[in-house]
Scaffold this motif. Structure first.
Motif, mmCIF file in Angstrom:
data_model
loop_
_atom_site.group_PDB
_atom_site.id
_atom_site.type_symbol
_atom_site.label_atom_id
_atom_site.label_comp_id
_atom_site.label_asym_id
_atom_site.label_seq_id
_atom_site.Cartn_x
_atom_site.Cartn_y
_atom_site.Cartn_z
ATOM 1 N N GLU A 105 -3.629 57.074 62.566
ATOM 2 C CA GLU A 105 -2.763 55.934 62.271
ATOM 3 C C GLU A 105 -3.265 54.581 63.266
ATOM 4 O O GLU A 105 -3.133 53.714 62.983
ATOM 5 C CB GLU A 105 -1.424 56.100 62.521
ATOM 6 N N ARG A 106 -3.906 54.980 64.412
ATOM 7 C CA ARG A 106 -4.220 53.982 65.500
ATOM 8 C C ARG A 106 -5.450 53.843 65.282
ATOM 9 O O ARG A 106 -6.042 52.620 66.239
ATOM 10 C CB ARG A 106 -3.852 54.308 66.684
ATOM 11 N N ARG A 161 0.619 66.510 65.126
ATOM 12 C CA ARG A 161 1.372 65.113 65.633
ATOM 13 C C ARG A 161 0.132 64.164 66.128
ATOM 14 O O ARG A 161 -0.031 63.138 65.908
ATOM 15 C CB ARG A 161 2.553 65.429 66.516
ATOM 16 N N GLN A 162 -0.674 64.767 67.309
ATOM 17 C CA GLN A 162 -1.437 64.206 67.834
ATOM 18 C C GLN A 162 -2.543 63.958 66.945
ATOM 19 O O GLN A 162 -3.016 62.656 67.033
ATOM 20 C CB GLN A 162 -2.159 64.942 68.834
ATOM 21 N N CYS A 163 -2.934 64.227 65.826
ATOM 22 C CA CYS A 163 -3.983 63.972 64.914
ATOM 23 C C CYS A 163 -3.545 62.921 63.964
ATOM 24 O O CYS A 163 -4.170 61.988 63.780
ATOM 25 C CB CYS A 163 -4.326 65.182 63.988
ATOM 26 N N ILE A 164 -2.111 63.058 63.462
ATOM 27 C CA ILE A 164 -1.788 61.880 62.720
ATOM 28 C C ILE A 164 -1.655 60.658 63.593
ATOM 29 O O ILE A 164 -1.952 59.682 63.002
ATOM 30 C CB ILE A 164 -0.556 62.397 62.144
ATOM 31 N N GLU A 165 -1.161 60.597 64.666
ATOM 32 C CA GLU A 165 -0.884 59.459 65.447
ATOM 33 C C GLU A 165 -2.425 58.701 65.742
ATOM 34 O O GLU A 165 -2.430 57.576 65.688
ATOM 35 C CB GLU A 165 -0.329 59.814 66.934
ATOM 36 N N TYR A 166 -3.326 59.617 66.043
ATOM 37 C CA TYR A 166 -4.672 59.213 66.214
ATOM 38 C C TYR A 166 -5.128 58.441 64.954
ATOM 39 O O TYR A 166 -5.960 57.295 64.928
ATOM 40 C CB TYR A 166 -5.642 60.356 66.555
ATOM 41 N N TYR A 219 -0.740 64.305 54.944
ATOM 42 C CA TYR A 219 -0.644 62.855 55.262
ATOM 43 C C TYR A 219 -1.529 62.054 54.858
ATOM 44 O O TYR A 219 -1.320 60.912 54.381
ATOM 45 C CB TYR A 219 -0.675 62.885 56.746
#
Length: 104
Positions: free
Chosen positions: A30-31, A23-28, A56
């Protein structure tokens, strides 16, 4: 651009931002613009695997210029490598470089 290191136990190398979960990796991703991404496969018991980050990237067609798979899991790293190798753009470098198992 930043460098990103996904691992639940190891310390990130100098110059890398550490994330400990899918989750943290994908959020990072994306941003932020990421120059180098280093992926582990096993991220803890009953936790999503690093393979989900690879999925992803394939689904979103969003690949950093350099991807390293540093997992010590032979099966897991090959699963991620095969998926990414099939779908990554030609200019993206992909390598496998297992790291030593962290001390407990």
């Amino acid at each position: 651009m930043k460098n990103l290191f996904l691992d639940d136990k190891r310390v990130a190398p100098d110059g890398y931002v550490l994330v400990k979960s899918v989750r943290q990796c994908i959020e990072y991703l994306e941003r932020n613009a990421v120059a180098r991404l280093s992926l582990d496969y096993n991220l803890g018991k009953n936790k999503p695997k690093g393979y989900r980050v690879a999925l992803y990237m394939v689904r979103r067609k969003k690949f950093p210029p350099h991807i390293t798979i540093h997992s010590n899991s032979p099966r897991g790293r090959m699963k991620m490598y095969r998926l990414l190798a099939r779908h990554k753009p030609k200019g993206v470098s992909l390598e496998i470089r297992p790291l030593p198992t962290p001390l407990k």
